[in-house]
Structures are given as C-alpha cells and as structure tokens.
Design a protein around this motif. Structure first.
Motif, PDB file in Angstrom:
ATOM      1  N   HIS A   1       0.831  -1.298  -0.108  1.00  0.00           N
ATOM      2  CA  HIS A   1       0.063  -0.171  -0.003  1.00  0.00           C
ATOM      3  C   HIS A   1       0.820   1.326   0.058  1.00  0.00           C
ATOM      4  O   HIS A   1       0.421   2.380  -0.621  1.00  0.00           O
ATOM      5  CB  HIS A   1      -0.792  -0.093   1.364  1.00  0.00           C
ATOM      6  N   SER A   2       1.876   1.232   0.766  1.00  0.00           N
ATOM      7  CA  SER A   2       2.914   2.363   0.906  1.00  0.00           C
ATOM      8  C   SER A   2       3.414   2.650  -0.529  1.00  0.00           C
ATOM      9  O   SER A   2       3.538   3.981  -0.968  1.00  0.00           O
ATOM     10  CB  SER A   2       3.988   2.055   1.779  1.00  0.00           C
ATOM     11  N   GLU A   3       3.780   1.788  -1.496  1.00  0.00           N
ATOM     12  CA  GLU A   3       4.390   1.934  -2.623  1.00  0.00           C
ATOM     13  C   GLU A   3       3.185   2.537  -3.620  1.00  0.00           C
ATOM     14  O   GLU A   3       3.428   3.534  -4.382  1.00  0.00           O
ATOM     15  CB  GLU A   3       4.839   0.619  -3.487  1.00  0.00           C
ATOM     16  N   ILE A   4       2.195   2.097  -3.520  1.00  0.00           N
ATOM     17  CA  ILE A   4       0.718   2.635  -4.370  1.00  0.00           C
ATOM     18  C   ILE A   4       0.580   3.953  -3.709  1.00  0.00           C
ATOM     19  O   ILE A   4       0.534   5.119  -4.747  1.00  0.00           O
ATOM     20  CB  ILE A   4      -0.174   1.684  -4.188  1.00  0.00           C
ATOM     21  N   VAL A   5       0.337   4.258  -2.520  1.00  0.00           N
ATOM     22  CA  VAL A   5       0.023   5.642  -2.091  1.00  0.00           C
ATOM     23  C   VAL A   5       1.151   6.701  -2.298  1.00  0.00           C
ATOM     24  O   VAL A   5       0.943   7.692  -2.710  1.00  0.00           O
ATOM     25  CB  VAL A   5      -0.382   5.517  -0.810  1.00  0.00           C
ATOM     26  N   GLY A   6       2.433   5.995  -2.399  1.00  0.00           N
ATOM     27  CA  GLY A   6       3.483   6.811  -2.545  1.00  0.00           C
ATOM     28  C   GLY A   6       3.482   7.382  -3.725  1.00  0.00           C
ATOM     29  O   GLY A   6       4.245   8.432  -4.223  1.00  0.00           O
ATOM     30  N   MET A   7       2.804   6.861  -4.843  1.00  0.00           N
ATOM     31  CA  MET A   7       2.995   7.513  -6.155  1.00  0.00           C
ATOM     32  C   MET A   7       1.918   8.628  -6.010  1.00  0.00           C
ATOM     33  O   MET A   7       2.366   9.705  -6.878  1.00  0.00           O
ATOM     34  CB  MET A   7       2.291   6.471  -7.060  1.00  0.00           C
ATOM     35  N   LEU A   8       1.273   9.064  -5.174  1.00  0.00           N
ATOM     36  CA  LEU A   8       0.416  10.274  -5.524  1.00  0.00           C
ATOM     37  C   LEU A   8       1.085  11.559  -5.141  1.00  0.00           C
ATOM     38  O   LEU A   8       0.930  12.458  -5.887  1.00  0.00           O
ATOM     39  CB  LEU A   8      -0.719   9.985  -4.519  1.00  0.00           C
ATOM     40  N   PRO A   9       1.852  11.661  -3.971  1.00  0.00           N
ATOM     41  CA  PRO A   9       2.375  12.803  -3.680  1.00  0.00           C
ATOM     42  C   PRO A   9       3.625  13.273  -5.092  1.00  0.00           C
ATOM     43  O   PRO A   9       3.569  14.475  -5.257  1.00  0.00           O
ATOM     44  CB  PRO A   9       3.379  12.911  -2.526  1.00  0.00           C
ATOM     45  N   GLU A  10       4.061  12.375  -5.364  1.00  0.00           N
ATOM     46  CA  GLU A  10       5.192  12.458  -6.525  1.00  0.00           C
ATOM     47  C   GLU A  10       4.468  12.588  -7.876  1.00  0.00           C
ATOM     48  O   GLU A  10       4.817  13.567  -8.727  1.00  0.00           O
ATOM     49  CB  GLU A  10       6.155  11.368  -6.671  1.00  0.00           C
ATOM     50  N   GLY A  11       3.218  12.018  -8.107  1.00  0.00           N
ATOM     51  CA  GLY A  11       2.561  12.177  -9.460  1.00  0.00           C
ATOM     52  C   GLY A  11       2.020  13.406  -9.653  1.00  0.00           C
ATOM     53  O   GLY A  11       1.910  14.047 -10.588  1.00  0.00           O
ATOM     54  N   ASN A  12       1.761  14.093  -8.632  1.00  0.00           N
ATOM     55  CA  ASN A  12       1.324  15.431  -8.334  1.00  0.00           C
ATOM     56  C   ASN A  12       2.150  16.560  -9.355  1.00  0.00           C
ATOM     57  O   ASN A  12       1.885  17.309  -9.731  1.00  0.00           O
ATOM     58  CB  ASN A  12       1.290  15.852  -6.992  1.00  0.00           C
ATOM     59  N   TRP A  13       3.553  16.094  -9.407  1.00  0.00           N
ATOM     60  CA  TRP A  13       4.548  17.004  -9.892  1.00  0.00           C
ATOM     61  C   TRP A  13       4.930  16.416 -11.520  1.00  0.00           C
ATOM     62  O   TRP A  13       5.768  17.365 -12.093  1.00  0.00           O
ATOM     63  CB  TRP A  13       5.827  17.142  -9.248  1.00  0.00           C
ATOM     64  N   ILE A  14       4.272  15.476 -11.927  1.00  0.00           N
ATOM     65  CA  ILE A  14       5.106  14.979 -13.179  1.00  0.00           C
ATOM     66  C   ILE A  14       4.785  15.980 -14.562  1.00  0.00           C
ATOM     67  O   ILE A  14       5.505  16.128 -15.060  1.00  0.00           O
ATOM     68  CB  ILE A  14       4.343  13.413 -13.572  1.00  0.00           C
TER      69      ILE A  14
ATOM     70  N   GLU B   1      -7.285  12.895   1.608  1.00  0.00           N
ATOM     71  CA  GLU B   1      -7.036  12.994   0.305  1.00  0.00           C
ATOM     72  C   GLU B   1      -6.496  11.759  -0.442  1.00  0.00           C
ATOM     73  O   GLU B   1      -6.926  11.343  -1.478  1.00  0.00           O
ATOM     74  CB  GLU B   1      -5.893  14.042  -0.028  1.00  0.00           C
ATOM     75  N   ARG B   2      -5.530  11.230   0.176  1.00  0.00           N
ATOM     76  CA  ARG B   2      -4.726  10.063  -0.400  1.00  0.00           C
ATOM     77  C   ARG B   2      -5.820   8.833  -0.516  1.00  0.00           C
ATOM     78  O   ARG B   2      -5.835   8.295  -1.549  1.00  0.00           O
ATOM     79  CB  ARG B   2      -3.598   9.515   0.525  1.00  0.00           C
ATOM     80  N   ILE B   3      -6.627   8.452   0.438  1.00  0.00           N
ATOM     81  CA  ILE B   3      -7.579   7.465   0.434  1.00  0.00           C
ATOM     82  C   ILE B   3      -8.779   7.788  -0.547  1.00  0.00           C
ATOM     83  O   ILE B   3      -8.838   6.880  -1.492  1.00  0.00           O
ATOM     84  CB  ILE B   3      -8.341   7.245   2.062  1.00  0.00           C
ATOM     85  N   ALA B   4      -8.932   9.200  -0.602  1.00  0.00           N
ATOM     86  CA  ALA B   4     -10.155   9.537  -1.438  1.00  0.00           C
ATOM     87  C   ALA B   4      -9.837   9.190  -3.069  1.00  0.00           C
ATOM     88  O   ALA B   4     -10.375   8.597  -3.754  1.00  0.00           O
ATOM     89  CB  ALA B   4     -10.418  10.902  -1.507  1.00  0.00           C
ATOM     90  N   ALA B   5      -8.404   9.592  -3.088  1.00  0.00           N
ATOM     91  CA  ALA B   5      -7.872   9.400  -4.601  1.00  0.00           C
ATOM     92  C   ALA B   5      -7.666   7.768  -4.862  1.00  0.00           C
ATOM     93  O   ALA B   5      -8.129   7.663  -6.264  1.00  0.00           O
ATOM     94  CB  ALA B   5      -6.167   9.637  -4.735  1.00  0.00           C
ATOM     95  N   ARG B   6      -7.530   6.764  -3.947  1.00  0.00           N
ATOM     96  CA  ARG B   6      -7.571   5.660  -4.297  1.00  0.00           C
ATOM     97  C   ARG B   6      -8.735   4.922  -4.421  1.00  0.00           C
ATOM     98  O   ARG B   6      -9.190   4.278  -5.261  1.00  0.00           O
ATOM     99  CB  ARG B   6      -6.962   4.704  -3.025  1.00  0.00           C
ATOM    100  N   VAL B   7      -9.947   5.558  -3.590  1.00  0.00           N
ATOM    101  CA  VAL B   7     -11.280   5.037  -3.940  1.00  0.00           C
ATOM    102  C   VAL B   7     -11.768   5.588  -5.382  1.00  0.00           C
ATOM    103  O   VAL B   7     -12.647   5.005  -5.924  1.00  0.00           O
ATOM    104  CB  VAL B   7     -12.326   5.535  -2.966  1.00  0.00           C
ATOM    105  N   LYS B   8     -11.502   6.915  -5.704  1.00  0.00           N
ATOM    106  CA  LYS B   8     -11.747   7.444  -6.820  1.00  0.00           C
ATOM    107  C   LYS B   8     -11.373   6.549  -8.155  1.00  0.00           C
ATOM    108  O   LYS B   8     -12.324   6.082  -8.876  1.00  0.00           O
ATOM    109  CB  LYS B   8     -11.376   8.713  -7.105  1.00  0.00           C
ATOM    110  N   ALA B   9      -9.963   6.256  -7.947  1.00  0.00           N
ATOM    111  CA  ALA B   9      -9.310   5.442  -9.143  1.00  0.00           C
ATOM    112  C   ALA B   9     -10.124   4.178  -9.131  1.00  0.00           C
ATOM    113  O   ALA B   9     -10.497   3.694 -10.409  1.00  0.00           O
ATOM    114  CB  ALA B   9      -8.039   5.276  -8.760  1.00  0.00           C
ATOM    115  N   HIS B  10     -10.611   3.466  -8.072  1.00  0.00           N
ATOM    116  CA  HIS B  10     -11.019   2.038  -8.081  1.00  0.00           C
ATOM    117  C   HIS B  10     -12.262   2.241  -8.723  1.00  0.00           C
ATOM    118  O   HIS B  10     -12.935   1.519  -9.529  1.00  0.00           O
ATOM    119  CB  HIS B  10     -11.120   1.697  -6.747  1.00  0.00           C
ATOM    120  N   THR B  11     -13.327   3.138  -8.243  1.00  0.00           N
ATOM    121  CA  THR B  11     -14.440   3.277  -8.610  1.00  0.00           C
ATOM    122  C   THR B  11     -14.522   3.502 -10.021  1.00  0.00           C
ATOM    123  O   THR B  11     -15.595   3.085 -11.074  1.00  0.00           O
ATOM    124  CB  THR B  11     -15.232   4.641  -7.906  1.00  0.00           C
TER     125      THR B  11
END
Ligand SMILES: [Fe+2]
Ligand SMILES: [Fe+2]
Lengths: 315, 96
Positions: free
Chosen positions: A43-56, A280-290
């Motif tokens: 989960h840490s690897e997956i959620v860890g993509m969010l803060p960095e993905g923010n800057w791609i 925000e992190r959990i919401a992003a995962r839920v959104k992607a899943h839904t």
C-alpha cells in the motif's frame, strides 16, 4: 505432529536460513503478521505514487520529467510485486486493496504529507527513498521466500530513485538564492517525517522481538534511524543545506550523531489518520477504483466472450 | 461490495537472454493472456530483464505438496551410485 513440535521445527528452519515457501506449514501468527506487513508495504508503494505524481506534469525539464515518470512507474511495480507476494499467503488482491480503501490497512505515514514545491520531489527521492532503502535492504534476507525475492527486485531499482532526488536537491542548492531557499524549505519539512519512517522508538515498539525471530527485522527501529542520520547529515553538508535540528551534534565517544527528540505526538496523530493528506490519499484511491470499475468489468467480459467463441469453433 | 470476478492470476516466466531457460519471476492479474503478456512486460522487464516472456494462468499449475516431499524426494537420497564420486578408480588414471 504436535503443534509445539511443528513450531519448533519451523523456527529451526528460519534459524538455519532455510526460506519459508507458500505451501509450507507456518504458524497462523506468522501468516497474519506477514500479510499485515507485506500489504502495508505494498500500500505504501501505491499511495507513495500520489505525492510525486502530483509533479510529473510540472517537472522543470524533460530530463526531470522522464526520470520522475520512471520512478513513479517503478513504485507501481513495487506495489505489484508486493501484492503478488502477499497473495501467496492466501488472501486475494481485492481483499487487500479493499483494506486500503476502507482504512483498515495502514501505509507509511510519510505519504500523508503534501508536496508543495518542486524541491519536495528532490527531498522525497533523497530522504524518503533513502530511508526506504535502509528499511528494505535487510528484508532481502527475510524468512518468507516470496517477500525476500520481491525485496531483491525492489532494492535493485531503488538506488536510482535516491540519486535522482539528490541530483534535484544538489542542483537547487547550487542555484539562485530562491532555489536554495526552496531546497532548504523542503529539507526542513521532510526531515522529521523521514526520521519517523523507521517507526516508534524501540522502547515503545511492540513487535520487535517476534519480528527479529522471523527475520522480518534484523536491526531495531532506533538502530536503523541512527544509520539514516549518520549517512544523511554529511550529504546535506556536502551540498550546503542545514539539517533542521539544533540538537544535532557529532558524538566522538559513540562515533555517531546525537540528534533531537522526534515529535511522537505528531507521529501518532498522522498514523491515526489526522495527517495533512490522509483523507485526500484514500479518496484518490477510492476514486481510481470506482472510476476504473467499468474497465475491469469490460476487459473481463471481453475475455469471457473470446473464450466462449473459441470454444464454439473448437466443438 | 467487491466484484467477484476479479481478473485471474497469471504466473510470469522470463528468459533473460538466449541460451538461458525461462525463469519464474512473479505473478500478476490480467483478464486474458495477451493482457497478461503486456502487463508482464511493464511489471517485470522495465530494465531489459528479458527477451522472451511466458505467461500461464496460475490455476493450470499443479504443484507438489510439501507434505509429500518425503515420498517424492527421499528415494533419491540413498542412490549415491548415481554420482561419479561413488566409483573407485586406480591411481594415475587420466581423462575420466
Ligand atoms: Fe519503492
Ligand atoms: Fe522508490
């Protein structure tokens, strides 16, 4: 065979460095602890993509953009290796990701902090991946075979992550006054949360003894944290940045740095879900899943249809 | 709450270069074989780790059970005569 005998034989195997493989007998507690730790790690690897993905999309050059993109893609890969390893313990992918989305499972608290400036991408690679490497290297020799093998792959890929981060920090630190300030500000914000990545102090850590026996841990939280401080302080000095800790001082007797007290109150607050970005992190995962549900279902329906039509041709 | 038809699990085998066998490197989920190949490319060969990939749906693998290990593998244990070191040779023999 009696349970105690099975357990004794099991521990003997681990002591002799014989790996435990998925179909081998294992104590229920071993299975549960491993599911918890490996899935938290995934989960840490997956959620860890969010803060960095923010800057791609806002990376300052193409060189920085391809590097960050490749790093974030690696983190996705790490999550996938680890989920697969975890599934060998008899839990499904859906159950695992469900636990993340419902908040039942934890992930590394560091990813509940926001990435406010480009320098944060440098600080994350340098400090967060740096701390992750220190945590992960010993796990290459952990007792559960699939976990150990996944960690070998992960560790191979991590070193570029740290270097790309340090390169960003170095460039900023040698840049204009404003760039240097930005780098220092990122270090100020990420330093303490990075130290918290090694978990609670040994005196407050409940799992350490059992984890040592199973080689899920080879050094204690405090030992690993010390290693991180000792290797990182000279790196900061080299590029002219200041570690935000007024108690930091080289201890000639112990041959290591003494450093200030961590704000454990903040640590537990973030662990309990009250960090700046937990929701925000959990919401992003839920959104992607839904929002991805129709893709998963569509692909499955298509696969079923192809299967049944090829069966018709065959008969 | 979760869809019951989650994508099946596939085992991934990779040949790192010609002359070497395909080796198991992990698993992944995919709806069908071609998606499994595509995903395996992205998950397991991002750094030129392979030149050929096999994927096989995990349910098609039959595995021996650790409980059967003794009956399966013990019979080989006392057959030392299957190894060259079992045989006595005269001093000074060459090319053998
Ligand atoms: Fe990673
Ligand atoms: Fe990383």
């Amino acid at each position: 065979m009696k349970l105690e005998n099975l357990e004794a034989r099991f521990q003997e195997k681990i002591d002799q460095d014989i790996k435990i493989e998925p179909k081998d007998w294992m104590p229920e507690k071993y299975r549960k602890t491993h599911i918890r730790q490996i899935s938290q790690h995934a989960h840490s690897e997956i959620v860890g993509m969010l803060p960095e993905g923010n800057w791609i999309s806002r990376a300052p050059s193409l060189r920085r953009k391809v590097a960050l993109l490749a790093k974030v893609q690696d983190e996705a890969g790490h999550g996938l290796y680890l989920y697969s390893a975890c599934e060998t313990l008899g839990i499904t992918r859906d159950e695992l990701t469900d636990q993340l989305r419902t908040g039942k499972a934890k992930y590394s608290s560091i990813f509940n902090y926001p990435t406010l400036t480009w320098a944060d991408i440098g600080a994350i690679g340098w400090l967060v991946d740096g701390a992750a490497i220190i945590n992960q290297v010993p796990l290459q020799n952990t007792s559960y075979g699939p976990y150990a093998r996944a960690m070998v792959r992960v560790c191979k890929e991590e070193s570029f992550h740290q270097r790309q981060g340090f390169e960003i920090m170095t460039t900023l630190a040698r840049g204009t006054e404003a760039q240097k300030e930005m780098a220092q500000d990122a270090l100020n914000r990420w330093w303490w949360p990075s130290l918290m990545m090694f978990g609670p102090a040994d005196k407050d850590s409940t799992h350490t003894a059992q984890s040592m026996k199973w080689k899920l841990k080879r050094k204690t939280n405090d030992e690993l944290r010390q290693q991180f401080v000792d290797q990182t302080v000279p790196q900061a000095e080299l590029i002219g940045l200041t570690i935000p800790d007024t108690d930091l001082v080289w201890n000639v007797v112990n041959n290591e740095y003494d450093f200030g007290e961590i704000n454990w109150e903040e640590f537990w607050q973030v662990v309990k879900g009250h960090g700046p970005c937990n929701k925000e992190r959990i919401a992003a995962r839920v959104k992607a899943h839904t929002e991805g549900a129709w893709v998963r279902e569509g692909a499955m329906a298509y696969a079923e249809k192809k299967k049944s039509s090829s069966r018709k041709i065959a008969s | 709450m979760e869809s019951k038809n989650q994508w099946p699990l596939w085992e991934v085998f990779i040949r790192s270069k010609n002359g070497l066998e395909h080796r198991h490197c992990g698993s992944l989920h995919a709806a069908d074989a071609s998606m499994a190949l595509d995903n395996a490319r992205d998950v397991y060969t991002r750094r030129m780790e392979g030149i050929s990939i096999w994927v096989v749906e995990s349910i098609h693998i039959t595995a021996s059970q650790p409980a059967e290990s003794e009956e399966l593998f013990d019979p080989a244990k006392d057959k030392v005569y299957r190894h060259p070191t079992f045989y006595h040779l005269p001093e000074g023999i060459k090319h053998m």
